[in-house]
Design a protein around this motif. Structure first.
Motif, PDB file in Angstrom:
ATOM      1  N   UNK A 294      63.662  40.606  64.000  1.00  0.00           N
ATOM      2  CA  UNK A 294      62.589  40.478  63.007  1.00  0.00           C
ATOM      3  C   UNK A 294      62.432  39.031  62.539  1.00  0.00           C
ATOM      4  N   UNK A 295      61.196  38.590  62.475  1.00  0.00           N
ATOM      5  CA  UNK A 295      60.890  37.231  62.036  1.00  0.00           C
ATOM      6  C   UNK A 295      60.753  36.224  63.151  1.00  0.00           C
ATOM      7  N   UNK A 296      61.168  36.592  64.372  1.00  0.00           N
ATOM      8  CA  UNK A 296      61.010  35.677  65.504  1.00  0.00           C
ATOM      9  C   UNK A 296      59.532  35.546  65.861  1.00  0.00           C
ATOM     10  N   UNK A 297      59.201  34.492  66.579  1.00  0.00           N
ATOM     11  CA  UNK A 297      57.825  34.214  66.992  1.00  0.00           C
ATOM     12  C   UNK A 297      57.743  34.178  68.510  1.00  0.00           C
ATOM     13  N   UNK A 298      56.834  34.958  69.070  1.00  0.00           N
ATOM     14  CA  UNK A 298      56.570  34.920  70.506  1.00  0.00           C
ATOM     15  C   UNK A 298      55.458  33.899  70.744  1.00  0.00           C
ATOM     16  N   UNK A 299      55.715  32.950  71.635  1.00  0.00           N
ATOM     17  CA  UNK A 299      54.726  31.940  72.011  1.00  0.00           C
ATOM     18  C   UNK A 299      54.384  32.174  73.481  1.00  0.00           C
ATOM     19  N   UNK A 300      53.141  32.538  73.747  1.00  0.00           N
ATOM     20  CA  UNK A 300      52.678  32.822  75.106  1.00  0.00           C
ATOM     21  C   UNK A 300      51.704  31.722  75.526  1.00  0.00           C
ATOM     22  N   UNK A 301      51.941  31.154  76.700  1.00  0.00           N
ATOM     23  CA  UNK A 301      51.106  30.067  77.195  1.00  0.00           C
ATOM     24  C   UNK A 301      50.433  30.518  78.492  1.00  0.00           C
ATOM     25  N   UNK A 302      49.100  30.437  78.517  1.00  0.00           N
ATOM     26  CA  UNK A 302      48.352  30.868  79.709  1.00  0.00           C
ATOM     27  C   UNK A 302      46.993  30.182  79.722  1.00  0.00           C
ATOM     28  N   UNK A 303      46.702  29.459  80.773  1.00  0.00           N
ATOM     29  CA  UNK A 303      45.400  28.788  80.838  1.00  0.00           C
ATOM     30  C   UNK A 303      44.260  29.778  81.054  1.00  0.00           C
ATOM     31  N   UNK A 304      44.566  30.969  81.590  1.00  0.00           N
ATOM     32  CA  UNK A 304      43.516  31.974  81.792  1.00  0.00           C
ATOM     33  C   UNK A 304      43.475  33.006  80.671  1.00  0.00           C
ATOM     34  N   UNK A 305      44.643  33.317  80.111  1.00  0.00           N
ATOM     35  CA  UNK A 305      44.719  34.363  79.096  1.00  0.00           C
ATOM     36  C   UNK A 305      44.641  35.761  79.676  1.00  0.00           C
ATOM     37  N   UNK A 306      44.777  35.884  80.979  1.00  0.00           N
ATOM     38  CA  UNK A 306      44.644  37.193  81.618  1.00  0.00           C
ATOM     39  C   UNK A 306      45.844  37.609  82.464  1.00  0.00           C
ATOM     40  N   UNK A 307      46.926  36.869  82.423  1.00  0.00           N
ATOM     41  CA  UNK A 307      48.100  37.223  83.221  1.00  0.00           C
ATOM     42  C   UNK A 307      48.711  38.513  82.683  1.00  0.00           C
ATOM     43  N   UNK A 308      48.901  39.511  83.549  1.00  0.00           N
ATOM     44  CA  UNK A 308      49.438  40.793  83.064  1.00  0.00           C
ATOM     45  C   UNK A 308      50.766  40.677  82.319  1.00  0.00           C
ATOM     46  N   UNK A 309      51.652  39.767  82.757  1.00  0.00           N
ATOM     47  CA  UNK A 309      52.944  39.658  82.067  1.00  0.00           C
ATOM     48  C   UNK A 309      52.809  38.982  80.698  1.00  0.00           C
TER      49      UNK A 309
END
Length: 185
Positions: A106-121
């Motif tokens: 709890x309280x952690x931050x997920x940072x997702x990086x994607x130039x398309x924004x459509x990668x299934x993972x």
């Protein structure tokens, strides 16, 4: 693409960051608040974005411009054995979500990086963050894709060039590191 075209695309993407400044400020506040509460960043991306995820984690755990306390950040893209295990046993779509399920608190931050924004993972990672009640930050491009509405805070670079989006993402990572260095001893 010739040199002048590539330079123009990169400079245009960087200049366009001014148009998303309120979202950049929101993202910075999210990152700083997470670290201020001794929580960690779980950072993920594919390909060039995986390199940026590792770069960001390295700047936080190691150092950016000044020596300060090591900060909690994990690049979910960096452990080849773990990625191949999860990919083989659960499918490549789950390589980040499975790690978030096991490592996040709890309280952690997920940072997702994607130039398309459509990668299934990446989408699965953002869904997992939401399921666990975690905040998430997405560094995106090309309109944000399906990831934009899934993130607590989405920074969508106003550019259709994947390379220019990645360059702007790196600029933002360094900007966030500057802010982090200014508040952490």
């Amino acid at each position: 693409m010739i040199f002048a075209d590539a330079l123009h695309a990169s400079l245009s993407a960087l200049k366009a960051l001014k148009t998303i400044r309120p979202q950049i400020d929101d993202a910075a506040a999210l990152i700083l608040d997470t670290l201020r509460h001794d929580k960690k960043l779980l950072i993920c991306g594919n390909g060039g974005s995986a390199a940026e995820a590792s770069h960001f984690a390295t700047e936080l755990v190691g150092r950016y411009q000044k020596t300060r306390a090591s900060l909690p950040a994990i690049s979910l893209s960096s452990d080849g054995s773990l990625l191949s295990c999860i990919g083989n046993d659960f499918g490549f779509e789950q390589v980040f979500a499975r790690q978030i399920a096991g490592l996040a608190r709890p309280g952690d931050l997920v940072v997702a990086i994607s130039s398309s924004g459509n990668s299934p993972n990446i989408l699965a990672a953002l869904h997992e963050a939401k399921t666990l009640g975690l905040s998430s930050l997405a560094l995106l491009g090309r309109g944000g894709g399906a990831a934009a509405p899934l993130a607590t805070c989405a920074l969508t670079i106003p550019s259709e060039s994947g390379a220019a989006c990645q360059e702007a993402h790196l600029f933002l990572i360094h900007y966030f590191c500057e802010l982090i260095d200014s508040v952490h001893a």
